[in-house]
Design a protein around this motif. Structure first.
Motif, PDB file in Angstrom:
ATOM      1  N   SER A   1       0.818  -1.208   0.000  1.00  0.00           N
ATOM      2  CA  SER A   1       0.000   0.000   0.000  1.00  0.00           C
ATOM      3  C   SER A   1       0.852   1.259   0.000  1.00  0.00           C
ATOM      4  O   SER A   1       2.032   1.227   0.371  1.00  0.00           O
ATOM      5  N   ILE A   2       0.240   2.349  -0.397  1.00  0.00           N
ATOM      6  CA  ILE A   2       0.905   3.650  -0.332  1.00  0.00           C
ATOM      7  C   ILE A   2       1.369   3.889   1.104  1.00  0.00           C
ATOM      8  O   ILE A   2       0.628   3.648   2.053  1.00  0.00           O
ATOM      9  N   GLY A   3       2.583   4.367   1.246  1.00  0.00           N
ATOM     10  CA  GLY A   3       3.125   4.690   2.565  1.00  0.00           C
ATOM     11  C   GLY A   3       3.884   3.564   3.230  1.00  0.00           C
ATOM     12  O   GLY A   3       4.553   3.779   4.241  1.00  0.00           O
ATOM     13  N   ASP A   4       3.802   2.343   2.692  1.00  0.00           N
ATOM     14  CA  ASP A   4       4.550   1.222   3.278  1.00  0.00           C
ATOM     15  C   ASP A   4       6.048   1.434   3.059  1.00  0.00           C
ATOM     16  O   ASP A   4       6.464   1.918   2.007  1.00  0.00           O
ATOM     17  N   LEU A   5       6.840   1.060   4.055  1.00  0.00           N
ATOM     18  CA  LEU A   5       8.292   1.071   3.925  1.00  0.00           C
ATOM     19  C   LEU A   5       8.684  -0.221   3.215  1.00  0.00           C
ATOM     20  O   LEU A   5       8.427  -1.314   3.711  1.00  0.00           O
ATOM     21  N   VAL A   6       9.274  -0.093   2.028  1.00  0.00           N
ATOM     22  CA  VAL A   6       9.617  -1.231   1.181  1.00  0.00           C
ATOM     23  C   VAL A   6      11.117  -1.497   1.304  1.00  0.00           C
ATOM     24  O   VAL A   6      11.929  -0.625   1.009  1.00  0.00           O
ATOM     25  N   SER A   7      11.466  -2.699   1.754  1.00  0.00           N
ATOM     26  CA  SER A   7      12.870  -3.084   1.924  1.00  0.00           C
ATOM     27  C   SER A   7      13.184  -4.276   1.040  1.00  0.00           C
ATOM     28  O   SER A   7      12.445  -5.260   1.025  1.00  0.00           O
ATOM     29  N   CYS A   8      14.287  -4.182   0.315  1.00  0.00           N
ATOM     30  CA  CYS A   8      14.720  -5.242  -0.591  1.00  0.00           C
ATOM     31  C   CYS A   8      15.929  -5.948   0.015  1.00  0.00           C
ATOM     32  O   CYS A   8      16.928  -5.301   0.343  1.00  0.00           O
ATOM     33  N   TYR A   9      15.821  -7.260   0.169  1.00  0.00           N
ATOM     34  CA  TYR A   9      16.895  -8.086   0.702  1.00  0.00           C
ATOM     35  C   TYR A   9      17.401  -9.007  -0.404  1.00  0.00           C
ATOM     36  O   TYR A   9      16.601  -9.563  -1.156  1.00  0.00           O
ATOM     37  N   ALA A  10      18.702  -9.172  -0.496  1.00  0.00           N
ATOM     38  CA  ALA A  10      19.279 -10.011  -1.544  1.00  0.00           C
ATOM     39  C   ALA A  10      20.343 -10.936  -0.966  1.00  0.00           C
ATOM     40  O   ALA A  10      21.066 -10.565  -0.033  1.00  0.00           O
ATOM     41  N   LYS A  11      20.415 -12.136  -1.551  1.00  0.00           N
ATOM     42  CA  LYS A  11      21.411 -13.121  -1.132  1.00  0.00           C
ATOM     43  C   LYS A  11      21.920 -13.843  -2.372  1.00  0.00           C
ATOM     44  O   LYS A  11      21.130 -14.350  -3.174  1.00  0.00           O
ATOM     45  N   CYS A  12      23.235 -13.888  -2.539  1.00  0.00           N
ATOM     46  CA  CYS A  12      23.838 -14.588  -3.670  1.00  0.00           C
ATOM     47  C   CYS A  12      23.789 -16.090  -3.389  1.00  0.00           C
ATOM     48  O   CYS A  12      24.297 -16.560  -2.372  1.00  0.00           O
ATOM     49  N   LEU A  13      23.160 -16.831  -4.287  1.00  0.00           N
ATOM     50  CA  LEU A  13      23.040 -18.280  -4.125  1.00  0.00           C
ATOM     51  C   LEU A  13      24.156 -19.034  -4.823  1.00  0.00           C
ATOM     52  O   LEU A  13      24.583 -20.078  -4.352  1.00  0.00           O
TER      53      LEU A  13
END
Length: 140
Positions: free
Chosen positions: A74-86
């Motif tokens: 939703s609008i206003g949500d804090l969006v966090s992207c997590y990444a892991k090299c497989l």
């Protein structure tokens, strides 16, 4: 015949936080939720950051697979992207990416959960856009 996928609820993100932003009104679709294409672009940017760090140079997105949108954003949500090299190949890197959000609205403040996940493959390229070999790494 019905295929039922049993999903384990994730409690913590897998990987390192590589990108964080706020979902804005400009990112909504016709239903009022955040557009899936915008979410996918955040995943690609975040995964590209990790791939560039590991490869020590330019990378391009080679493939996206297994993208799953688990919950709306939703609008206003804090969006966090997590990444892991497989895995690391001769010139490519396979990176698992998860989008987690923290609800920022007054009613649900503090809820934190995974909304999307995917596998991205990045290819290391030289200045001419040709694939290049990766150096042996031990950071997996």
């Amino acid at each position: 015949m019905t295929i039922k996928k049993i999903e384990k609820k994730k409690i913590f993100p897998r990987g390192t936080i590589v990108l964080q932003t706020i979902a804005m009104p400009a990112h909504i679709n016709a239903n009022g939720n955040i557009f899936g294409g915008w979410i996918m672009s955040q995943m690609d940017i975040g995964g590209g950051i990790l791939a560039k760090e590991i490869s020590g140079g330019r990378v391009v997105t080679g493939c996206v697979s297994n993208i799953v949108f688990l919950h709306s954003i939703s609008i206003g949500d804090l969006v966090s992207c997590y990444a892991k090299c497989l895995s690391i190949g001769k010139s490519s890197l396979t990176i698992s990416i998860e989008i987690w959000i923290k609800k920022m609205c007054a009613i649900k403040t503090g809820q934190f959960y995974c909304t999307s996940e995917a596998l991205f493959i990045y290819v290391a390229v030289d200045n001419n856009g040709k694939s290049r070999k990766l150096l042996p790494m031990s950071i997996l």
